[in-house]
Design an enzyme around this catalytic site. Structure first.
Site, PDB file in Angstrom:
ATOM      1  N   ASP A  60       0.874  -1.176   0.000  1.00  0.00           N
ATOM      2  CA  ASP A  60       0.000   0.000   0.000  1.00  0.00           C
ATOM      3  C   ASP A  60       0.905   1.218   0.000  1.00  0.00           C
ATOM      4  O   ASP A  60       1.652   1.454   0.951  1.00  0.00           O
ATOM      5  CB  ASP A  60      -0.901  -0.004   1.234  1.00  0.00           C
ATOM      6  CG  ASP A  60      -1.912   1.136   1.209  1.00  0.00           C
ATOM      7  OD1 ASP A  60      -1.769   2.055   0.379  1.00  0.00           O
ATOM      8  OD2 ASP A  60      -2.852   1.110   2.037  1.00  0.00           O
ATOM      9  N   SER A 142       2.300  13.534 -14.699  1.00  0.00           N
ATOM     10  CA  SER A 142       1.200  13.982 -15.552  1.00  0.00           C
ATOM     11  C   SER A 142       1.538  15.294 -16.249  1.00  0.00           C
ATOM     12  O   SER A 142       2.204  16.161 -15.677  1.00  0.00           O
ATOM     13  CB  SER A 142      -0.071  14.161 -14.709  1.00  0.00           C
ATOM     14  OG  SER A 142      -1.091  14.794 -15.451  1.00  0.00           O
ATOM     15  N   TYR A 155      -4.962  17.272  -7.652  1.00  0.00           N
ATOM     16  CA  TYR A 155      -4.272  16.270  -8.465  1.00  0.00           C
ATOM     17  C   TYR A 155      -3.102  16.908  -9.201  1.00  0.00           C
ATOM     18  O   TYR A 155      -1.966  16.410  -9.148  1.00  0.00           O
ATOM     19  CB  TYR A 155      -5.246  15.640  -9.465  1.00  0.00           C
ATOM     20  CG  TYR A 155      -4.563  14.770 -10.498  1.00  0.00           C
ATOM     21  CD1 TYR A 155      -4.122  13.487 -10.155  1.00  0.00           C
ATOM     22  CD2 TYR A 155      -4.335  15.219 -11.796  1.00  0.00           C
ATOM     23  CE1 TYR A 155      -3.481  12.683 -11.096  1.00  0.00           C
ATOM     24  CE2 TYR A 155      -3.691  14.425 -12.732  1.00  0.00           C
ATOM     25  CZ  TYR A 155      -3.267  13.161 -12.373  1.00  0.00           C
ATOM     26  OH  TYR A 155      -2.623  12.367 -13.293  1.00  0.00           O
ATOM     27  N   LYS A 159       1.007  16.197  -8.615  1.00  0.00           N
ATOM     28  CA  LYS A 159       1.865  15.720  -9.697  1.00  0.00           C
ATOM     29  C   LYS A 159       2.951  16.740 -10.038  1.00  0.00           C
ATOM     30  O   LYS A 159       4.079  16.373 -10.384  1.00  0.00           O
ATOM     31  CB  LYS A 159       1.021  15.405 -10.938  1.00  0.00           C
ATOM     32  CG  LYS A 159       0.161  14.157 -10.799  1.00  0.00           C
ATOM     33  CD  LYS A 159       1.021  12.905 -10.650  1.00  0.00           C
ATOM     34  CE  LYS A 159       0.189  11.630 -10.721  1.00  0.00           C
ATOM     35  NZ  LYS A 159       1.036  10.406 -10.610  1.00  0.00           N
TER      36      LYS A 159
END
Length: 318
Positions: A60, A142, A155, A159
């Site tokens: 994890d 990304s 997000y 990134k």
């Protein structure tokens, strides 16, 4: 025939991670596939078809550093010779108005996309430094670091922080012959937007929002609906990436590194990523030129401007 390389990959139960596992096994490479509930979630045919080249390891990415250090030690002995490539691929994405993001939501997305990969890399670095052969640490980032979308600020920020960390880390690890790079991917149809399971109250994901409209009581409902409509109207235009092609390209680039060829620390993948980054660079250059007098006007009196070349040489060891 050269001996196989050993890859440890996170987030291998779907998307780019699974595509990486499939491609590497087709090339007779060794793979340690990791994830949560990995045994039940990875395709069983991969396990039965590659008993000697595939190992499954429960991991994890949100675990604390001491646990990840024990996982790293365990993984190191799964194949002779240790690990050649650590591929930090696990991640999550979700759509949420900045104003409405809870502390739990923010913590989760930063943990999975940034702090988790950083901790896992920390756990492996002593093993890599003490290893006499060069190794590679790769990350899936990304292109949204250059062109963040509305309602995906957390997000994109996570990134962006990841890519910036990688740029600095690559310089730190150069003396140890450890290569570091980020693949900044454009739109790709994966399960990235799916909430992590199990979770007591997972954040609403981009994929779930595509199937059901946001609550009308939120003042941002119209803006989110417009963004969803844009994506659903022509999905291939906004998510043109192929996970299998990205996986093949990623492995090809890593192979170049291991052959001693020079590759960029940050590499964009996808036509949409290339276009968005190129546009961002053009716009940034235009703003820099238009506002140069303002930027330079903040120097101390008597300081000679234009020493940026010397500054960059001083701070870079690449």
């Amino acid at each position: 025939m050269s001996s196989p390389k050993t890859y440890l990959i996170t987030g291998t139960t779907s998307g780019i991670g699974l595509a990486l596992v499939q491609h590497l096994l087709s090339q007779s490479q060794n793979v340690i596939a990791t994830g949560r509930n990995i045994v039940s979630r990875i395709p069983s045919d991969l396990v039965t078809s590659h008993p000697d080249n595939l190992k499954l390891l429960e991991l994890d990415i949100a675990s604390p550093l001491p646990h990840l250090q024990s996982i790293a030690a365990q993984a190191w002995d799964l194949f002779p010779g240790g690990i050649d490539v650590l591929f930090n691929n696990a991640g999550m994405s979700a759509m949420k108005p900045f104003e409405e993001a809870s502390e739990e939501y923010i913590s989760q997305i930063y943990t999975v996309n940034l702090f988790g990969p950083m901790r896992l890399t920390q756990a492996f670095l002593p093993l890599f430094r003490n290893n006499r052969k060069g190794v590679t640490i790769a990350f899936t980032s990304s292109s949204s670091t250059y062109t963040p979308l509305p309602f995906m600020s957390h997000y994109s920020a996570s990134k962006s922080a990841l890519s910036t960390t990688i740029t600095s880390l690559a310089k730190e690890l150069l003396p140890f012959h450890i290569s570091v790079l980020a693949f900044e991917c454009g739109g790709t149809v994966t399960n990235l937007g799916q909430p992590r399971q199990p979770s007591p109250s997972p954040p609403p994901s981009s994929s779930s929002l595509l199937s059901s409209p946001p609550p009308q009581e939120t003042p941002y409902a119209q803006g989110i609906a417009s963004l969803i409509t844009m994506f659903t109207r022509d999905p291939p235009a906004y998510m043109p990436g192929s996970p299998s092609k990205m996986a093949k390209t990623m492995v090809s680039v890593i192979n170049k590194i291991q052959k001693g060829e020079k590759v960029p620390v940050r590499l964009v993948l996808g036509s949409d990523a290339w276009e968005s980054v190129n546009q961002n660079l053009d716009e940034t250059q235009q703003v820099l030129q238009e506002w140069k007098h303002v930027s330079w006007g903040t120097d101390r009196d008597g300081v000679k401007g234009g020493a940026e070349g010397d500054y960059l040489r001083a701070v870079s060891i690449l």
